[in-house]
Design a protein around this motif. Structure first.
Motif, PDB file in Angstrom:
ATOM      1  N   VAL A  13      -3.277   8.004  -1.086  1.00 40.63           N
ATOM      2  CA  VAL A  13      -4.265   7.094  -0.815  1.00 40.63           C
ATOM      3  C   VAL A  13      -3.877   5.776  -1.161  1.00 40.63           C
ATOM      4  CG1 VAL A  13      -6.941   6.612  -1.219  1.00 40.63           C
ATOM      5  CG2 VAL A  13      -5.936   9.008  -1.501  1.00 40.63           C
ATOM      6  N   GLY A  15      -2.074   2.038   0.912  1.00 41.52           N
ATOM      7  CA  GLY A  15      -0.876   1.588   2.029  1.00 41.52           C
ATOM      8  C   GLY A  15      -0.049   0.406   1.496  1.00 41.52           C
ATOM      9  N   ALA A  18       2.971   0.485  -3.836  1.00 43.19           N
ATOM     10  CA  ALA A  18       2.958   1.793  -4.764  1.00 43.19           C
ATOM     11  C   ALA A  18       2.539   2.877  -3.779  1.00 43.19           C
ATOM     12  CB  ALA A  18       1.790   1.806  -5.769  1.00 43.19           C
ATOM     13  N   GLY A  45      -1.285  -2.534   3.559  1.00 41.83           N
ATOM     14  CA  GLY A  45      -0.442  -2.929   2.565  1.00 41.83           C
ATOM     15  C   GLY A  45      -1.162  -3.993   1.686  1.00 41.83           C
ATOM     16  N   ASN A  47      -2.488  -5.968  -1.268  1.00 36.23           N
ATOM     17  CA  ASN A  47      -1.860  -7.378  -1.684  1.00 36.23           C
ATOM     18  C   ASN A  47      -0.546  -7.381  -1.636  1.00 36.23           C
ATOM     19  OD1 ASN A  47      -4.421  -8.236  -2.511  1.00 36.23           O
ATOM     20  ND2 ASN A  47      -4.426  -7.533  -4.597  1.00 36.23           N
ATOM     21  N   ALA A 189      -3.218   5.527  -4.923  1.00 35.39           N
ATOM     22  CA  ALA A 189      -2.421   3.955  -5.078  1.00 35.39           C
ATOM     23  C   ALA A 189      -3.261   3.179  -4.340  1.00 35.39           C
ATOM     24  CB  ALA A 189      -1.090   4.257  -4.478  1.00 35.39           C
ATOM     25  N   VAL A 223     -11.586   4.052  -5.010  1.00 34.93           N
ATOM     26  CA  VAL A 223     -10.842   5.265  -5.495  1.00 34.93           C
ATOM     27  C   VAL A 223     -10.760   5.260  -6.863  1.00 34.93           C
ATOM     28  CG1 VAL A 223      -8.730   6.364  -5.468  1.00 34.93           C
ATOM     29  CG2 VAL A 223      -9.506   5.423  -3.309  1.00 34.93           C
ATOM     30  N   PHE A 399      -5.501  -9.882  -9.266  1.00 30.98           N
ATOM     31  CA  PHE A 399      -5.728  -8.339  -9.259  1.00 30.98           C
ATOM     32  C   PHE A 399      -6.151  -8.037 -10.628  1.00 30.98           C
ATOM     33  CE2 PHE A 399      -1.128  -8.208 -10.526  1.00 30.98           C
ATOM     34  CZ  PHE A 399      -1.103  -7.245 -11.650  1.00 30.98           C
ATOM     35  N   GLY A 427       0.776   1.900  -9.231  1.00 27.06           N
ATOM     36  CA  GLY A 427       0.242   0.488  -8.741  1.00 27.06           C
ATOM     37  C   GLY A 427      -0.649  -0.288  -9.761  1.00 27.06           C
ATOM     38  N   GLU A 428      -1.414  -1.055  -8.896  1.00 26.71           N
ATOM     39  CA  GLU A 428      -2.630  -1.632  -9.602  1.00 26.71           C
ATOM     40  C   GLU A 428      -3.674  -1.101 -10.217  1.00 26.71           C
ATOM     41  OE1 GLU A 428      -4.856  -4.249  -7.122  1.00 26.71           O
ATOM     42  OE2 GLU A 428      -3.032  -5.785  -6.714  1.00 26.71           O
ATOM     43  N   ILE A 443       5.759  -8.345 -11.831  1.00 28.03           N
ATOM     44  CA  ILE A 443       5.660  -7.006 -12.563  1.00 28.03           C
ATOM     45  C   ILE A 443       4.780  -6.433 -11.843  1.00 28.03           C
ATOM     46  CG2 ILE A 443       3.783  -7.458 -14.297  1.00 28.03           C
ATOM     47  CD1 ILE A 443       5.766  -6.832 -16.463  1.00 28.03           C
TER      48      ILE A 443
HETATM   49  C1  LIG Z   1      -1.284 -14.056  -3.347  1.00 26.81           C
HETATM   50  C2  LIG Z   1      -0.580 -13.113  -4.378  1.00 26.81           C
HETATM   51  C3  LIG Z   1       0.796 -13.206  -4.650  1.00 26.81           C
HETATM   52  C4  LIG Z   1       1.484 -12.085  -5.221  1.00 26.81           C
HETATM   53  N1  LIG Z   1       2.678 -12.105  -5.505  1.00 26.81           N
HETATM   54  C5  LIG Z   1       3.219 -11.114  -6.281  1.00 26.81           C
HETATM   55  C6  LIG Z   1       4.875 -11.258  -6.480  1.00 26.81           C
HETATM   56  O1  LIG Z   1       5.306 -12.083  -6.049  1.00 26.81           O
HETATM   57  N2  LIG Z   1       5.449 -10.303  -7.369  1.00 26.81           N
HETATM   58  C7  LIG Z   1       4.549  -9.233  -7.826  1.00 26.81           C
HETATM   59  O2  LIG Z   1       4.810  -8.308  -8.518  1.00 26.81           O
HETATM   60  N3  LIG Z   1       3.285  -9.248  -7.650  1.00 26.81           N
HETATM   61  C8  LIG Z   1       2.529 -10.210  -6.904  1.00 26.81           C
HETATM   62  N4  LIG Z   1       1.143  -9.914  -6.742  1.00 26.81           N
HETATM   63  C9  LIG Z   1       0.823  -8.773  -7.151  1.00 26.81           C
HETATM   64  C10 LIG Z   1       0.732  -7.696  -6.397  1.00 26.81           C
HETATM   65  O3  LIG Z   1       0.328  -8.006  -5.070  1.00 26.81           O
HETATM   66  C11 LIG Z   1       0.167  -6.578  -6.646  1.00 26.81           C
HETATM   67  O4  LIG Z   1       0.510  -6.067  -7.975  1.00 26.81           O
HETATM   68  C12 LIG Z   1       0.831  -5.255  -5.834  1.00 26.81           C
HETATM   69  O5  LIG Z   1       0.442  -5.585  -4.547  1.00 26.81           O
HETATM   70  C13 LIG Z   1       0.063  -3.882  -6.055  1.00 26.81           C
HETATM   71  O6  LIG Z   1       0.650  -2.835  -5.456  1.00 26.81           O
HETATM   72  P1  LIG Z   1      -0.514  -1.733  -4.876  1.00 26.81           P
HETATM   73  O7  LIG Z   1       0.277  -0.786  -4.060  1.00 26.81           O
HETATM   74  O8  LIG Z   1      -0.956  -1.184  -6.162  1.00 26.81           O
HETATM   75  O9  LIG Z   1      -1.980  -2.346  -4.394  1.00 26.81           O
HETATM   76  P2  LIG Z   1      -1.767  -3.076  -2.905  1.00 26.81           P
HETATM   77  O10 LIG Z   1      -0.623  -3.442  -2.340  1.00 26.81           O
HETATM   78  O11 LIG Z   1      -2.941  -3.950  -2.939  1.00 26.81           O
HETATM   79  O12 LIG Z   1      -2.284  -1.877  -2.060  1.00 26.81           O
HETATM   80  C14 LIG Z   1      -3.713  -1.018  -2.189  1.00 26.81           C
HETATM   81  C15 LIG Z   1      -4.065  -0.380  -0.805  1.00 26.81           C
HETATM   82  O13 LIG Z   1      -4.816   0.408  -0.845  1.00 26.81           O
HETATM   83  C16 LIG Z   1      -5.795   0.477   0.018  1.00 26.81           C
HETATM   84  N5  LIG Z   1      -7.251   0.984  -0.232  1.00 26.81           N
HETATM   85  C17 LIG Z   1      -8.064   0.339  -0.951  1.00 26.81           C
HETATM   86  N6  LIG Z   1      -9.189   1.118  -1.140  1.00 26.81           N
HETATM   87  C18 LIG Z   1      -9.007   2.208  -0.400  1.00 26.81           C
HETATM   88  C19 LIG Z   1      -9.449   3.389   0.020  1.00 26.81           C
HETATM   89  N7  LIG Z   1     -10.800   3.764  -0.442  1.00 26.81           N
HETATM   90  N8  LIG Z   1      -8.900   4.376   0.603  1.00 26.81           N
HETATM   91  C20 LIG Z   1      -7.810   3.900   1.432  1.00 26.81           C
HETATM   92  N9  LIG Z   1      -7.013   2.995   0.990  1.00 26.81           N
HETATM   93  C21 LIG Z   1      -7.631   1.976   0.338  1.00 26.81           C
HETATM   94  C22 LIG Z   1      -5.485  -1.095   0.493  1.00 26.81           C
HETATM   95  O14 LIG Z   1      -6.178  -1.300   1.943  1.00 26.81           O
HETATM   96  C23 LIG Z   1      -4.098  -1.326   0.349  1.00 26.81           C
HETATM   97  O15 LIG Z   1      -3.614  -0.950   1.395  1.00 26.81           O
HETATM   98  C24 LIG Z   1       0.646 -10.861  -5.711  1.00 26.81           C
HETATM   99  C25 LIG Z   1      -0.967 -10.856  -5.462  1.00 26.81           C
HETATM  100  C26 LIG Z   1      -1.197 -11.766  -4.801  1.00 26.81           C
HETATM  101  C27 LIG Z   1      -2.643 -11.543  -4.232  1.00 26.81           C
END
Ligand SMILES: Cc1cc2nc3c(=O)[nH]c(=O)nc-3n(C[C@H](O)[C@H](O)[C@H](O)COP(=O)(O)OP(=O)(O)OC[C@H]3O[C@@H](n4cnc5c(N)ncnc54)[C@H](O)[C@@H]3O)c2cc1C
Lengths: 465, 371
Positions: A13, A15, A18, A45, A47, A189, A223, A399, A427-428, A443
């Protein structure tokens, strides 16, 4: 076409980074995988689209990394930025894995480049994605598709059926119709909850209405909420988040990197009463930029103004919006709708307190104020050369840190301390496990890639046992 | 209104230039694409973008499309960032803006039509000219051996006509290139390094690869297809030019007259180049039809196609002439071939051909800036 009636081995879950690392990890170890991305294809995808680099340990320089970054050094950095609020074994495990993940990401089609202009300090520790985070995601999606991972866009998960720590199925809502998806294991994720202002208000009160969300509007924490409501153990301080001061004129969501301002250290920062409130020159900018979101959040109406003069205009990276300009401090105050007498006094008091010194932006120099509260400890130069400039700033939330507890296999831990039967997180949504507070550039992606890969592999094994 | 509409760094003469300025402000505060090509590093050296700066950046862009698919702010995002399309517009406008003489710059508007008309007229002129000046026996007769072509048109007349149009094309291109160079060149360089760097970068299409991955075409999978077909086309063209040059030397220095045997250098070079000019343009046209419309400046479709078709026709008529030169069709084919070649040279300064010159100069300026 994706067949929603079959039972997949692994349901991912989310995109982002992570999610895709989990999906690829699981598929490569033999599982059938379905990815549910809540956002439409263009916004896939979360953030991750906005990122540019990934922090990783490595024993020697690479084609794009300028030198070694040992596990020990990485851990020391993490310890310092979190003030010790991390889980040492888990953090060390992540750092160790990050070495291999750097190579693994390359094998998934991701290309790296030397550190970007204006970020030289990260050239040794952080691997930069050629073309940025969306390019990185595009590569991951291509690889996932090639491997036969099924992907559904516009498919937000709106309910999870979890019984006694056992995941059974997820409900997705598409075009107002719901469908139930069954799978043997779950990888959560779906990011943090930073785009959910109502949730943020639980901790920040009405002030959260003035927050700008730097990334995706789709990370609403639904989630995370469902998991916490189903007996999963919570981790992390809910009030903690990565927040920087960004241009107040930025859009409410998804303004990304280009609204950031790197000029605090060159001037003074005042609140809406035209008064200073924090030492702008406390430390070098890369170490301090991430405290300014919270500082501004604590000011009246969550707004502040960075004031500087012509001598500094070209010393920092350009940003999206032009600065507001005035021929005098008073004129500037009028344009900003600040009290001109007070701003004039704030600036003259500051100028009077500036001691002579040798200005050096690259180091902690000896340009400082004396007898001023709060002081400006470095890079203090008189603001006296017209024209004068200002950027209005508001808290920009990157975040949140509240998440679900996991073990070193990225397996979710239940409230009673027992590992969940078939649920993983990456992930986050679980960043708080290693990041109690603070932040080190890159990180977020480390947490996503490392725990994503672990979660995918673990879920695959779990499903096929 | 888009959140970013308010911000450009200068005022501009066209909407496309203003849009390019707006985008460069967005891109300059992001910089994630700096490893993809030369456009973004060149942009980073500037904070204001005057018309000349934007024309320079536009001609550095090879339209590979990578920055569009990598961009977190491309449409439907409200920042609406589409660098390849915007720079394509600015680039095509720049050819018109610097055209010499000014009076002919209008040829760039509805360029496809203009070039087709010129081509049709010049083919007709050659055919009619042959018919008028030669009796039907000569025109439809079979001629072989040295000097066969010149029984249809005396060599000196041919040399004079084509020499004139060739020199005119060179003059017009040099004059417009000079105006462009004056607008974009800054700094001085005392050595020839930037020149050779530009020769290498242009010759290898270094920046037509999306920073390694290839061009974005019709889907989200990059390929190097356009690069390969472009190589076939441009090197094919150069081989044909070499063939003509060698033949001219043969004629004047060695007193050897065309047509030459199939194993002789002009024929070998011409045949090889001709094949490139068949395969390359077909591939480029096919790729063009399949390209994601979001990436291209559709209003310039005619200009691109006209040039590709002209190259293709040059080669096709030339090869037909080679194959059928010992038959009665030779007279007509020669007229058609000469007509196409004449039109190609005459329209060269006012069509897509100039992109190579402008791009070369932009790359040279880039090499100077980055020495
Ligand atoms: C402007 C900016 C710059 C950044 N630069 C960096 C960097 O250079 N280096 C770094 O390490 N970190 C950076 N970060 C932080 C980084 O973006 C996050 O730590 C990282 O993207 C987290 O990855 P993730 O896959 O957990 O979450 P995300 O990439 O946020 O993915 C979460 C996904 O879950 C989906 N989702 C949410 N709710 C649901 C649901 N109910 N059902 C289905 N899908 C859902 C979303 O649509 C999304 O696709 C930055 C953040 C921002 C905002």
């Amino acid at each position: 076409m994706v067949d929603l009636t079959r039972q997949y081995d692994v349901l991912v879950v989310g995109g982002g980074n992570a999610a895709l690392c989990a999906a690829i990890g699981a598929r490569r170890s033999g599982a059938s995988v379905l990815v549910l991305e809540g956002a439409p294809k263009f916004y896939r995808g979360g953030n991750t689209r906005h990122t540019r680099n990934f922090r990783c340990a490595h024993d020697s320089a690479t084609e794009t990394l300028t030198g070694p970054y040992s596990e020990e050094e990485f851990f020391d950095d993490l310890l310092r930025i979190t003030g010790g609020e991390t889980n040492e074994p888990l953090a060390r495990h992540m750092i160790r894995e990050s070495k291999e993940v750097l190579i693994w990401l390359g094998e998934q089609g991701i290309q790296f480049q030397p550190s970007l202009g204006g970020t030289l300090t990260l050239g040794r520790t952080n691997a930069f994605f050629l073309g940025g985070g969306r390019a990185m995601l595009n590569a991951l999606y291509r690889t996932a598709e090639d491997l036969g991972v099924d992907i559904l866009y516009d498919a937000p998960v709106t309910a999870l059926d979890i019984q006694d720590g056992m995941f059974l199925s997820a409900t997705i809502t598409r075009d107002q119709a719901t469908s139930v998806v069954r799978a043997r294991t779950l990888v959560a994720a779906a990011g943090g909850f930073e785009a959910n202002i109502e949730w943020m208000k639980e901790y920040w009160g009405e002030a959260a209405d003035n927050f700008l969300i730097r990334g995706t509007p789709y990370n609403r924490g639904s989630v995370l909420r469902m998991l916490l409501d189903s007996g999963v153990q919570e981790i992390g301080d809910p009030t903690q988040c990565h927040a920087v001061a960004i241009d107040a004129r930025a859009p409410k969501y998804d303004g990304g990197i280009i609204t950031r301002l790197d000029c605090v250290v060159f001037g003074v920062v005042v609140n809406k009463n035209a008064e200073r409130f924090y030492d702008e020159g406390e430390d070098v900018w890369p170490k301090r930029y991430a405290i300014w979101g919270r500082l501004v959040a604590a000011q009246p109406d969550q707004i502040a103004y960075i004031i500087f003069d012509a001598s500094s205009l070209k010393l920092f990276m350009p940003s999206l919006f032009p600065p507001i300009t005035g021929g005098s401090i008073r004129e500037l105050a009028q344009k900003l709708e600040l009290n001109a007498d007070v701003l004039d006094k704030t600036v003259s008091d500051f100028n009077a307190a500036v001691r002579p010194g040798t200005f050096n932006y690259n180091d902690l120099d000896d340009c400082r104020t004396e007898g001023l509260t709060p002081p400006k400890s470095h890079w203090a130069r008189k603001i006296e050369t017209a024209p004068f400039y200002a950027y209005p700033v508001r808290p920009g939330i990157t975040f949140t840190y509240l998440g679900v507890r996991v073990n070193d296999q990225a397996r979710i831990i239940m409230k009673d301390g027992k590992p969940a039967a078939n649920m993983f997180a990456a992930g986050e949504i679980m960043a708080g496990n290693v990041l109690g507070r603070g932040y080190a550039a890159g990180i977020g992606m480390t947490i996503g890639s490392v725990f994503g890969r672990l979660a995918g592999r673990g879920a695959s094994k779990n499903a096929r046992n | 209104m888009r959140a970013t509409d308010m911000h450009t760094t200068a005022t501009h003469t066209t909407a496309a230039l203003s849009e390019a300025d707006r985008l460069m402000v967005v891109c300059n505060s992001c910089r994630y694409c700096e490893g993809l090509c030369a456009v973004f590093p060149a942009m980073e050296m500037r904070r204001t973008f005057l018309d000349g700066d934007l024309n320079y950046l536009a001609n550095l862009c090879h339209s590979c499309g990578a920055c569009y698919s990598d961009c977190q702010f491309s449409p439907p995002h409200e920042f609406d960032v589409n660098v390849p399309r915007t720079l394509a517009k600015v680039r095509a406008d720049s050819y018109q803006a610097y055209a010499w003489p000014r009076a002919f710059s209008g040829m760039f508007a509805r360029n496809g039509l203009a070039i087709s008309v010129v081509a049709a007229l010049s083919v007709a002129a050659f055919v009619l000219g042959f018919v008028a000046f030669r009796d039907p026996d000569v025109l439809f007769g079979t001629h072989t051996g040295p000097g066969a072509f010149y029984r249809l048109m005396p060599h000196n007349a041919m040399a004079l006509l084509f020499g004139a149009v060739f020199l005119y094309a060179i003059l017009a291109i040099v004059m417009s290139a000079r105006a462009f160079w004056r607008d974009i060149a800054s700094g001085t360089s005392s050595n020839a390094k930037p020149f050779w760097q530009a020769v290498k970068d242009a010759g290898s299409l270094r920046y037509l690869d999306g920073g390694k991955g290839g061009c974005m075409n019709d889907d989200d999978r990059p390929t190097d297809r356009r690069k390969h077909y472009h190589h076939a086309t441009s090197y094919g063209f150069l081989l044909c030019l070499a063939s003509t040059s060698v033949a001219t030397l043969y004629h004047y220095l060695l007193g050897r007259e065309a047509p030459y045997a199939w194993y002789d250098l002009p024929v070998l070079l011409g045949t090889l180049g001709g094949i490139g000019l068949i395969v390359g343009p077909i591939g480029l046209l096919a790729a063009k039809w399949r390209r994601d419309p979001a990436l291209v400046d559709e209003s310039r479709f005619g200009m691109d196609v006209a040039f590709i078709v002209m190259l293709f026709m040059t080669s096709l008529t030339g090869l037909a002439l080679l194959v059928l030169r010992a038959t009665p069709a030779m007279g007509t084919l020669l007229a058609v071939h000469l007509g196409v070649v004449f039109a190609l040279f005459f329209t060269m300064p006012y069509g897509k051909f100039v992109h190579g010159i402008y791009r070369f100069l932009a790359l040279m300026q880039y090499a100077r800036e980055h020495e």
